[in-house]
Write a protein that holds these residues in place. Sequence first.
Motif, PDB file in Angstrom:
ATOM      1  N   LYS A 297      24.638  43.092  -0.098  1.00  0.00           N
ATOM      2  CA  LYS A 297      25.274  44.263   0.495  1.00  0.00           C
ATOM      3  C   LYS A 297      24.328  45.463   0.421  1.00  0.00           C
ATOM      4  N   ILE A 298      24.285  46.229   1.515  1.00  0.00           N
ATOM      5  CA  ILE A 298      23.465  47.438   1.563  1.00  0.00           C
ATOM      6  C   ILE A 298      24.293  48.557   2.192  1.00  0.00           C
ATOM      7  N   ASP A 299      23.849  49.788   1.986  1.00  0.00           N
ATOM      8  CA  ASP A 299      24.561  50.924   2.563  1.00  0.00           C
ATOM      9  C   ASP A 299      24.112  51.121   4.024  1.00  0.00           C
ATOM     10  N   PRO A 300      24.891  51.843   4.807  1.00  0.00           N
ATOM     11  CA  PRO A 300      24.570  52.027   6.233  1.00  0.00           C
ATOM     12  C   PRO A 300      23.207  52.675   6.480  1.00  0.00           C
ATOM     13  N   PHE A 301      22.766  53.563   5.594  1.00  0.00           N
ATOM     14  CA  PHE A 301      21.477  54.225   5.788  1.00  0.00           C
ATOM     15  C   PHE A 301      20.312  53.251   5.618  1.00  0.00           C
ATOM     16  N   THR A 302      20.437  52.364   4.636  1.00  0.00           N
ATOM     17  CA  THR A 302      19.414  51.333   4.447  1.00  0.00           C
ATOM     18  C   THR A 302      19.400  50.395   5.645  1.00  0.00           C
ATOM     19  N   TRP A 303      20.607  50.030   6.130  1.00  0.00           N
ATOM     20  CA  TRP A 303      20.699  49.146   7.288  1.00  0.00           C
ATOM     21  C   TRP A 303      19.977  49.745   8.493  1.00  0.00           C
ATOM     22  N   VAL A 304      20.200  51.033   8.759  1.00  0.00           N
ATOM     23  CA  VAL A 304      19.552  51.688   9.904  1.00  0.00           C
ATOM     24  C   VAL A 304      18.033  51.590   9.785  1.00  0.00           C
ATOM     25  N   ASN A 305      17.509  51.869   8.607  1.00  0.00           N
ATOM     26  CA  ASN A 305      16.052  51.807   8.412  1.00  0.00           C
ATOM     27  C   ASN A 305      15.518  50.399   8.615  1.00  0.00           C
ATOM     28  N   LEU A 306      16.223  49.395   8.109  1.00  0.00           N
ATOM     29  CA  LEU A 306      15.778  48.011   8.282  1.00  0.00           C
ATOM     30  C   LEU A 306      15.923  47.573   9.739  1.00  0.00           C
TER      31      LEU A 306
END
Length: 102
Positions: free
Chosen positions: A11-20
């Motif tokens: 699980k990751i937060d939405p901000f990390t997801w956007v960067n990835l």
Amino acid sequence: MNFFYDKNGEKIDPFTWVNLFENKTYAIIKQEHVNDYFISTVWLGLNHRFYEGLPLIFETMVFREIKEIDIERYATLEEAIEGHERMCKKYINAPYVLKDWK
């Protein structure tokens, strides 16, 4: 409920997801042309499973010209790689149709 996952299914937060997600080297697993088809397997990072089970965070799509004609989703990177190869084998023997043939 968490909708965002890295390639390991963590699980990751939405901000990390956007960067990835913006990192195409991270997101694209494999893309290739097979006959008249374009087969693309990518990490989505968003859970596309709407019932119990492992999150479906990878996807293989098959395109012919600009139309999507086939799709599979997977929970793990290993499944995604295997699914990509399976799609390539499926479409390597598919009937080849010339683009200008009506």
